[in-house]
Scaffold this motif. Sequence first.
Motif, PDB file in Angstrom:
ATOM      1  N   GLN A 110       0.826  -1.206   0.000  1.00 59.11           N
ATOM      2  CA  GLN A 110       0.000   0.000   0.000  1.00 59.11           C
ATOM      3  C   GLN A 110       0.862   1.260   0.000  1.00 59.11           C
ATOM      4  OE1 GLN A 110      -2.408  -0.523   3.475  1.00 59.11           O
ATOM      5  NE2 GLN A 110      -3.854  -1.904   2.460  1.00 59.11           N
ATOM      6  N   ALA A 111       1.951   1.235   0.740  1.00 54.58           N
ATOM      7  CA  ALA A 111       2.848   2.389   0.787  1.00 54.58           C
ATOM      8  C   ALA A 111       3.496   2.636  -0.566  1.00 54.58           C
ATOM      9  CB  ALA A 111       3.903   2.185   1.861  1.00 54.58           C
ATOM     10  N   ILE A 112       3.894   1.564  -1.228  1.00 56.41           N
ATOM     11  CA  ILE A 112       4.511   1.707  -2.550  1.00 56.41           C
ATOM     12  C   ILE A 112       3.496   2.273  -3.536  1.00 56.41           C
ATOM     13  CG2 ILE A 112       5.483   0.426  -4.495  1.00 56.41           C
ATOM     14  CD1 ILE A 112       6.729  -1.496  -2.421  1.00 56.41           C
ATOM     15  N   VAL A 113       2.274   1.769  -3.496  1.00 55.95           N
ATOM     16  CA  VAL A 113       1.226   2.272  -4.395  1.00 55.95           C
ATOM     17  C   VAL A 113       0.942   3.741  -4.094  1.00 55.95           C
ATOM     18  CG1 VAL A 113      -1.233   2.083  -4.960  1.00 55.95           C
ATOM     19  CG2 VAL A 113       0.173   0.042  -4.866  1.00 55.95           C
ATOM     20  N   ASP A 140       4.173  -1.775 -10.545  1.00 60.06           N
ATOM     21  CA  ASP A 140       4.464  -3.172 -10.902  1.00 60.06           C
ATOM     22  C   ASP A 140       5.089  -3.920  -9.726  1.00 60.06           C
ATOM     23  OD1 ASP A 140       3.513  -2.656 -13.437  1.00 60.06           O
ATOM     24  OD2 ASP A 140       5.508  -2.441 -14.359  1.00 60.06           O
ATOM     25  N   ALA A 141       5.991  -3.260  -9.024  1.00 62.34           N
ATOM     26  CA  ALA A 141       6.634  -3.896  -7.860  1.00 62.34           C
ATOM     27  C   ALA A 141       5.600  -4.197  -6.781  1.00 62.34           C
ATOM     28  CB  ALA A 141       7.733  -2.992  -7.305  1.00 62.34           C
ATOM     29  N   ALA A 142       4.671  -3.275  -6.566  1.00 61.59           N
ATOM     30  CA  ALA A 142       3.621  -3.505  -5.570  1.00 61.59           C
ATOM     31  C   ALA A 142       2.731  -4.672  -5.987  1.00 61.59           C
ATOM     32  CB  ALA A 142       2.789  -2.241  -5.377  1.00 61.59           C
ATOM     33  N   ALA A 143       2.421  -4.773  -7.262  1.00 59.83           N
ATOM     34  CA  ALA A 143       1.596  -5.881  -7.753  1.00 59.83           C
ATOM     35  C   ALA A 143       2.330  -7.210  -7.575  1.00 59.83           C
ATOM     36  CB  ALA A 143       1.232  -5.662  -9.218  1.00 59.83           C
TER      37      ALA A 143
END
Length: 159
Positions: free
Chosen positions: A76-79, A113-116
């Motif tokens: 969530q933080a990355i998004v 993409d990394a968060a996914a």
Amino acid sequence: MVDPTISADNGSETAKNHFAKAIDEAKAGAQALAGELSNECKSRSTDAKDKASAFTTDARAKAAEYAVDGKARASQAIVGLSKMIDDNAALIDEKVGAKYGDYARTASRSMQDAAARLDEKSIEELGDEAREFVRKSPGVAIGLAVATGYVLARLFKGK
């Protein structure tokens, strides 16, 4: 008066027999006590092992819950950071130039993409990947750990 039929040798022999009998009784008592203590120790040891096993099981379950929760929060933080960068890309275009705005958009997409990918992977997969990364690049792993520790210390020191 002393009985003349009892000689001094016979008296000492009787004393020796009494003493030997007392020693044998003491040995038997010690063996019985040792057996009782051994059984008590085994019982307590089994209880302690059972309690430790239950504690370990509970700790593993809690750790797994915290890991899953931490993974979700990190994603969530990355998004959130990605959206913030994406929202400010137009401002970057105006202030610095379109080239840098495109860099910001690319970084934002990479973060999404990394968060996914983070959401798709299990904790076990992430742990395996982390161990493999540390094996391949121990110096980078130590550097990242130091940097993360520094940032966390700064964050929590201010509160």
